[in-house]
Design an enzyme around this catalytic site. Structure first.
Site, PDB file in Angstrom:
ATOM      1  N   ALA A   1       0.833  -1.202   0.000  1.00  0.00           N
ATOM      2  CA  ALA A   1       0.000   0.000   0.000  1.00  0.00           C
ATOM      3  C   ALA A   1       0.872   1.258   0.000  1.00  0.00           C
ATOM      4  O   ALA A   1       1.866   1.316  -0.712  1.00  0.00           O
ATOM      5  CB  ALA A   1      -0.973  -0.033   1.170  1.00  0.00           C
ATOM      6  N   CYS A   2       0.515   2.240   0.804  1.00  0.00           N
ATOM      7  CA  CYS A   2       1.230   3.517   0.762  1.00  0.00           C
ATOM      8  C   CYS A   2       2.666   3.426   1.274  1.00  0.00           C
ATOM      9  O   CYS A   2       3.453   4.350   1.060  1.00  0.00           O
ATOM     10  CB  CYS A   2       0.463   4.572   1.560  1.00  0.00           C
ATOM     11  SG  CYS A   2      -1.120   5.036   0.812  1.00  0.00           S
TER      12      CYS A   2
END
Length: 369
Positions: A154-155
């Site tokens: 993800a981020c």
């Protein structure tokens, strides 16, 4: 010698959307939705949807605009997603194309050519397809030999990707090309007041190598952390079809208040512990390159680490122009402001997001010897 980030690259599409444009689109959709579903809303069968304002967006996030792959479809209240043409298998995929452009920029800045690179890693939240790996497609398009793979944290994918690059070099690779391509408008729920403004589309790349003959940011310490949470989630996946899935949860969604409350102290503690471990005072950090999700989050994290409000330049912000670009945001901040750090000064590259996941990398500016 030391493992250094010797070059970074950036690509963004030409079209951008201001907060005001986005709000006008959302409000038109909301008005029509509430009108079409008035009876069900009155009966409590459906929730009433809420509109927004440009002022609310900037106050809540610090975001003013964002680049997008295609603007007209996003702003069409009857569509609310980009208008793209499907490419054939023989054409370069959109994600590989963007990754190639960012990679060429990073390679130029690092002074390397495809023959110098052994590994390509595509690390991002949003992969265009399951297989074959888009990283292999980028590798082939650039004419790089060796191996390539996709990864998703993800981020936090960029900092986790830097860890994989570091390990590959310690295992014998000469240089690694790390690419972060985030076409986030494909997973953004433009119907949602709380989510429609968050994301933008971009690609970044970086070259990591073991060298003393080039300027760069030497990686001194890496701290990775994960802890499961449902507060940031997207349930889109290949099993949806077999599940006959009906829940409206196949795009990005989050409980922003819980994320803010839980993630900020977690990230600050990880950075502080890392600095203490390396016997470096927080005040000695010239730049904190933090994940570009929310201005208020970054200000609080820096305050918790420093014990005071940070000077604006110490925590560079690019989300006013780019919005949240998931894994790529922290690399844009480094790319745009890395030149502000002088020889032997320290920086922290830290990203955080769904998982929860946190990656914190302590670096020091080194000049060629």
């Amino acid at each position: 010698m030391g493992v250094r980030i010797t070059g970074t690259g950036l690509y963004h599409p030409a079209e951008s959307i201001s907060n005001q444009e986005l709000v006008e689109s959302l409000n038109a959709y909301v008005e029509q939705y509430n009108q079409d579903n008035a009876e069900k809303i009155a009966a409590g069968e459906l929730p009433e949807r809420l509109g927004s304002s440009a002022e609310f967006i900037e106050k809540a996030s610090g975001i003013q605009r964002r680049y997008v792959i295609e603007k007209s479809g996003v702003l069409d209240p009857s569509r609310l997603r980009p208008r793209l043409e499907e490419r054939t298998d023989d054409e370069l995929s959109i994600q590989a194309e963007w990754g190639m452009w960012a990679a060429k920029d990073a390679m130029t800045n690092a002074g390397v050519v495809p023959e110098d690179i052994d590994v390509v890693i595509l690390a991002c939240s949003n992969l265009q397809r399951a297989y074959p790996a888009v990283a292999v497609e980028i590798q082939t398009a650039l004419g790089i030999e060796g191996y390539a793979y996709d990864m998703n944290v993800a981020c936090s994918a960029a900092t986790f990707g830097l860890k994989q690059a570091y390990d590959a070099i310690k295992s014998g690779a000469r240089r690694v090309l790390l690419v972060n391509v985030e076409i986030t408008s494909g997973h953004t729920d433009y119907r949602s007041r709380d989510c429609h403004f968050i994301f933008g589309d971009v690609a970044t790349a970086s070259i990591i190598e073991d060298t003393e003959t080039k300027n760069g940011f030497e990686i001194l310490d890496i701290h990775l952390f994960t802890q499961f949470s449902n507060n940031i989630r997207n349930n889109f996946g290949f099993l949806n079809r077999s599940e006959d899935a009906v829940r409206d949860d196949k795009q990005f969604r989050q409980d922003g208040r819980k994320v803010f409350k839980e993630v900020c102290p977690l990230v600050a503690k990880i950075i502080s512990t890392q600095l203490e471990k390396n016997q470096i005072e927080a005040e000695s950090i010239k730049r904190f390159w933090l994940h570009q999700a929310n201005l208020n989050m970054n200000q609080l994290i820096a305050k918790l680490v420093l014990g005071k409000d940070a000077e604006p330049e110490r925590t560079p912000i690019i989300l006013d122009e780019f919005a949240n670009t998931s894994s790529a945001g922290v690399m844009i901040a480094l790319h745009r402001t890395g030149h502000e750090v002088e020889s032997n000064e320290y920086g922290v590259i830290c990203s955080f997001g769904a998982g929860y996941s946190v990656g914190s990398i302590l670096v020091q500016k080194r000049l060629a010897s």
